[in-house]
Design an enzyme around this catalytic site. Structure first.
Site, PDB file in Angstrom:
ATOM      1  N   GLU A  53      -5.912  -3.168  -1.425  1.00 35.48           N
ATOM      2  CA  GLU A  53      -6.451  -4.331  -0.700  1.00 35.48           C
ATOM      3  C   GLU A  53      -7.642  -4.973  -1.415  1.00 35.48           C
ATOM      4  O   GLU A  53      -8.058  -6.072  -1.056  1.00 35.48           O
ATOM      5  CB  GLU A  53      -6.925  -3.902   0.702  1.00 35.48           C
ATOM      6  CG  GLU A  53      -5.821  -3.522   1.666  1.00 35.48           C
ATOM      7  CD  GLU A  53      -5.418  -2.057   1.571  1.00 35.48           C
ATOM      8  OE1 GLU A  53      -5.621  -1.448   0.497  1.00 35.48           O
ATOM      9  OE2 GLU A  53      -4.891  -1.536   2.562  1.00 35.48           O
ATOM     10  N   TRP A  68     -19.523  16.310  11.368  1.00 40.54           N
ATOM     11  CA  TRP A  68     -18.507  16.028  10.365  1.00 40.54           C
ATOM     12  C   TRP A  68     -18.685  16.906   9.135  1.00 40.54           C
ATOM     13  O   TRP A  68     -19.789  17.031   8.614  1.00 40.54           O
ATOM     14  CB  TRP A  68     -18.601  14.578   9.915  1.00 40.54           C
ATOM     15  CG  TRP A  68     -18.052  13.609  10.890  1.00 40.54           C
ATOM     16  CD1 TRP A  68     -17.518  13.900  12.120  1.00 40.54           C
ATOM     17  CD2 TRP A  68     -17.988  12.193  10.735  1.00 40.54           C
ATOM     18  NE1 TRP A  68     -17.126  12.746  12.742  1.00 40.54           N
ATOM     19  CE2 TRP A  68     -17.400  11.682  11.917  1.00 40.54           C
ATOM     20  CE3 TRP A  68     -18.364  11.314   9.731  1.00 40.54           C
ATOM     21  CZ2 TRP A  68     -17.181  10.327  12.108  1.00 40.54           C
ATOM     22  CZ3 TRP A  68     -18.142   9.970   9.914  1.00 40.54           C
ATOM     23  CH2 TRP A  68     -17.554   9.476  11.088  1.00 40.54           C
ATOM     24  N   THR A  77       0.852  -1.191   0.000  1.00 40.79           N
ATOM     25  CA  THR A  77       0.000   0.000   0.000  1.00 40.79           C
ATOM     26  C   THR A  77       0.885   1.236   0.000  1.00 40.79           C
ATOM     27  O   THR A  77       2.025   1.189   0.452  1.00 40.79           O
ATOM     28  CB  THR A  77      -0.880   0.053   1.258  1.00 40.79           C
ATOM     29  OG1 THR A  77      -0.016   0.077   2.400  1.00 40.79           O
ATOM     30  CG2 THR A  77      -1.813  -1.128   1.334  1.00 40.79           C
ATOM     31  N   LYS A 118     -13.763  17.541  11.864  1.00 43.17           N
ATOM     32  CA  LYS A 118     -14.734  17.373  12.957  1.00 43.17           C
ATOM     33  C   LYS A 118     -14.961  18.724  13.621  1.00 43.17           C
ATOM     34  O   LYS A 118     -14.177  19.172  14.446  1.00 43.17           O
ATOM     35  CB  LYS A 118     -14.229  16.328  13.942  1.00 43.17           C
ATOM     36  CG  LYS A 118     -14.117  14.973  13.279  1.00 43.17           C
ATOM     37  CD  LYS A 118     -13.626  13.884  14.196  1.00 43.17           C
ATOM     38  CE  LYS A 118     -13.410  12.605  13.406  1.00 43.17           C
ATOM     39  NZ  LYS A 118     -12.068  12.449  12.848  1.00 43.17           N
TER      40      LYS A 118
HETATM   41  P1  AMP Z   1      -4.779   2.783  -2.844  1.00 46.30           P
HETATM   42  O1  AMP Z   1      -4.652   1.549  -2.044  1.00 46.30           O
HETATM   43  O2  AMP Z   1      -3.520   3.576  -2.933  1.00 46.30           O
HETATM   44  O3  AMP Z   1      -5.363   2.505  -4.181  1.00 46.30           O
HETATM   45  O4  AMP Z   1      -5.799   3.757  -2.090  1.00 46.30           O
HETATM   46  C1  AMP Z   1      -7.126   3.374  -1.824  1.00 46.30           C
HETATM   47  C2  AMP Z   1      -7.912   4.571  -1.371  1.00 46.30           C
HETATM   48  O5  AMP Z   1      -8.029   5.520  -2.428  1.00 46.30           O
HETATM   49  C3  AMP Z   1      -9.340   4.269  -0.990  1.00 46.30           C
HETATM   50  O6  AMP Z   1      -9.463   3.755   0.302  1.00 46.30           O
HETATM   51  C4  AMP Z   1      -9.987   5.639  -1.142  1.00 46.30           C
HETATM   52  O7  AMP Z   1      -9.746   6.447  -0.007  1.00 46.30           O
HETATM   53  C5  AMP Z   1      -9.252   6.224  -2.307  1.00 46.30           C
HETATM   54  N1  AMP Z   1     -10.056   6.052  -3.522  1.00 46.30           N
HETATM   55  C6  AMP Z   1      -9.892   5.162  -4.510  1.00 46.30           C
HETATM   56  N2  AMP Z   1     -10.800   5.340  -5.485  1.00 46.30           N
HETATM   57  C7  AMP Z   1     -11.582   6.369  -5.095  1.00 46.30           C
HETATM   58  C8  AMP Z   1     -12.705   7.043  -5.655  1.00 46.30           C
HETATM   59  N3  AMP Z   1     -13.217   6.719  -6.841  1.00 46.30           N
HETATM   60  N4  AMP Z   1     -13.263   8.053  -4.937  1.00 46.30           N
HETATM   61  C9  AMP Z   1     -12.774   8.412  -3.743  1.00 46.30           C
HETATM   62  N5  AMP Z   1     -11.701   7.833  -3.173  1.00 46.30           N
HETATM   63  C10 AMP Z   1     -11.111   6.824  -3.837  1.00 46.30           C
END
Ligand code: AMP
Length: 540
Positions: free
Chosen positions: A326, A442, A183, A437
């Site tokens: 994930e 929120w 990640t 917050k």
């Molecule tokens: P990553 O593991 O780097 O792909 O990050 C995943 C995170 O990216 C998710 O938990 C979201 O917070 C954010 N994310 C991915 N796609 C979207 C989307 N279409 N809209 C908003 N947040 C997103």
């Protein structure tokens, strides 16, 4: 009762078999530092089999990690299949991680060999002495001119392939590890997710579903999203599985180079994060984009204004997808359901600005973080988004931080706050860590950013909460103004009135040159918080 069906494993060699048997003349186009290279799937499959023999020749044991430090290219795609189909585990390294994070993940994964593009050797070279398990470095010539690092024995990819016989692949168990990816988390060390053949196979089918991205043989797919970030959203696998032509941009990542590839290669499905599409749109003005069929976009929230700008200019809005490293990553796609198609255009745009319904195979729910109770799908109740399914992680690789990210009943805690509508559309409100917050209520930083970015003079806006004596936290916005435009703080506040509740209005707005980004191109709220840690809100 016993089933009478065959128990055949879902492994990646089936995709390779399809490409070599059914679509050998379809094309993989790769951008290089100097131009483009073309290769047919038939050539690619042969080279992939040869590469598997190279891994044998190098003495890479079964299950060992085969790392890549590479742009999107046909060679990277060879590695995508040669490693897992021969029983090894592909480990894609994010070329934009901080050096100490790269050292951490290479050593944590115990990578045995690293395949690196020549143009990226300058980034990797200085770190080589910090890697404790790596035995070989193989260089892939991509037109780059970085010099060899001193005192390291480098192997040449093409020389190794030239002298290798094509390997036959043995049948593998579908639950065997196929690849891994860490990640890009902004706090603590990155966490490793290990995909299996089965999870990758099923995830690929999800990308092929008509009610998701719907990749098919007649497409020309261009994953701008890096192959080192969450499996390039499954699009590289989808290309091989269907025989769709693939356009892999390599280091040609500037907006104008990407626009050229889209136009010249007649790309039907290009996919990338919102910042990519913000840059590319003006470069497409007045050009022939008639081949485009869908523009998948995710990784962070797609501003409605961006999607609408595409609809206005190209007649094609953005297709938003949501997922995480994930979740392989495709978990939901904002397709328009048949019973919603006649909604007024503005409401359709709102649907497209959501993260959409879960794709077939994934279950999503929202949960009250304190009580752990599942919450209603009413479009207003907010809770933590949780996910379950055969391509969703159940833990992290050798990491004692797994417990906090998974529930007792085995669901992934995404760390995203969302509502779900009665029609099943997810709307991500924020990251749990990023909501502002204010007085116990929120404020969604994402929604506020989107409303600010709807202002025609605003290129980018990022919102964070800053400490406030009375309210605990209040929203603060950092705004990037478009070139050739100008706007004042007061004008933005005036613009926001009526678009958001009055208590959501930022207590301060400052103008900056660029929003800091993470290694995968998302707004880095952490860097922004560090930068404005001492900023005192005028309302204090
Ligand atoms: P990553 O593991 O780097 O792909 O990050 C995943 C995170 O990216 C998710 O938990 C979201 O917070 C954010 N994310 C991915 N796609 C979207 C989307 N279409 N809209 C908003 N947040 C997103």
């Amino acid at each position: 009762m016993q089933t009478t069906m065959q128990d055949r494993p879902l492994t990646l060699s089936h995709f390779l078999y399809r490409a070599e048997r059914y679509t050998p003349s379809k094309l993989i186009v790769s951008g290089t530092a100097t131009g483009v290279e073309e290769r047919s799937y038939g050539e690619w499959a042969l080279r992939t089999r040869q590469l598997a023999s190279v891994l044998d020749f190098l003495g890479v044991p079964r299950d060992a990690r085969v790392a890549t430090f590479a742009w999107n290219s046909a060679r990277h795609l060879e590695l995508y299949f040669a490693a897992p189909c021969s029983g090894r585990v592909l480990h894609t390294l994010n070329i934009r991680l901080f050096p100490e994070q790269l050292t951490y993940i290479v050593n944590h994964a115990e990578d045995d060999v690293i395949f690196v593009d020549r143009s990226l050797l300058g980034l990797l070279g200085p770190l080589l002495p910090t890697f404790t398990t790596v035995r070989h470095i193989v260089v892939m010539e991509d037109g780059g001119d970085a010099p060899d690092p001193d005192g390291v024995n480098l192997l040449d990819y093409e020389e190794l392939i030239a002298s290798a016989h094509p390997a036959e692949f043995q049948e593998l168990q579908e639950t065997r590890a196929a690849s891994m990816c860490y990640t890009s988390g902004t706090t603590g060390n990155p966490k490793g997710v290990v995909y299996s053949h089965r999870s990758t196979y099923l995830h690929t089918l999800a990308v092929l579903q008509a009610d998701s991205i719907g990749v098919r043989e007649s497409d020309t797919v261009m994953p701008v999203v890096p192959m080192f970030h969450a499996n390039a959203w499954g699009l590289a696998h989808a290309g091989v599985a269907t025989g769709a032509n693939l356009v892999l941009p390599g280091p040609r990542m500037t907006p104008s180079a990407l626009a050229d590839l889209i136009v010249e290669q007649r790309v039907t499905v290009p996919a990338g994060v919102p910042t990519i599409w913000m840059g590319v749109l003006p470069e497409l003005a007045g050009r022939d984009t008639s081949a485009l069929r869908a523009i998948p976009c995710g990784g962070s929230a797609v501003p409605k204004a961006l999607s609408e700008a595409y609809r206005e200019q190209l007649g094609l809005p953005i297709l938003q997808a949501w997922g995480m490293t994930e979740t392989s990553p495709i978990a939901s796609v904002a397709v328009t359901r048949s019973w919603l198609q006649d909604l007024p255009e503005d409401q359709l745009a709102d649907l497209r600005a959501s993260q959409g319904p879960a794709v077939l195979g994934v279950e999503l729910r929202i949960v009250d973080q304190e009580s752990g109770e599942e919450l209603a799908w009413d479009g207003v109740t907010r809770g933590e988004l949780q996910a379950a399914g055969p391509w969703i992680a159940s833990g992290y690789y050798n990491d004692d931080r797994s417990a906090e990210s998974f529930t007792h009943d085995g669901w992934l805690r995404t760390g995203d706050v969302a509502v779900i509508t009665t029609d099943g559309y997810v709307r991500i409100v924020d990251r749990t860590k990023d909501v502002v917050k204010s007085g116990g209520e929120w404020i969604s930083s994402v929604e506020l950013e989107n409303e600010i970015m709807a202002h025609p003079a605003v290129a980018e806006a990022a919102v964070i909460g800053l400490p406030h004596k009375k309210w605990g936290e209040r929203p603060f916005a950092a705004v990037v103004v478009r070139p050739d435009a100008s706007v004042t703080k007061e004008e933005i506040l005036e613009f926001l009135e009526g678009r958001v509740a009055s208590w959501w209005l930022p207590d301060d707005i400052v103008f900056i040159d660029e929003v800091p980004k993470t290694s995968v191109g998302k707004f880095s709220k952490k860097d922004l918080r560090d930068r404005f840690a001492d900023h005192v809100l005028p309302t204090e």
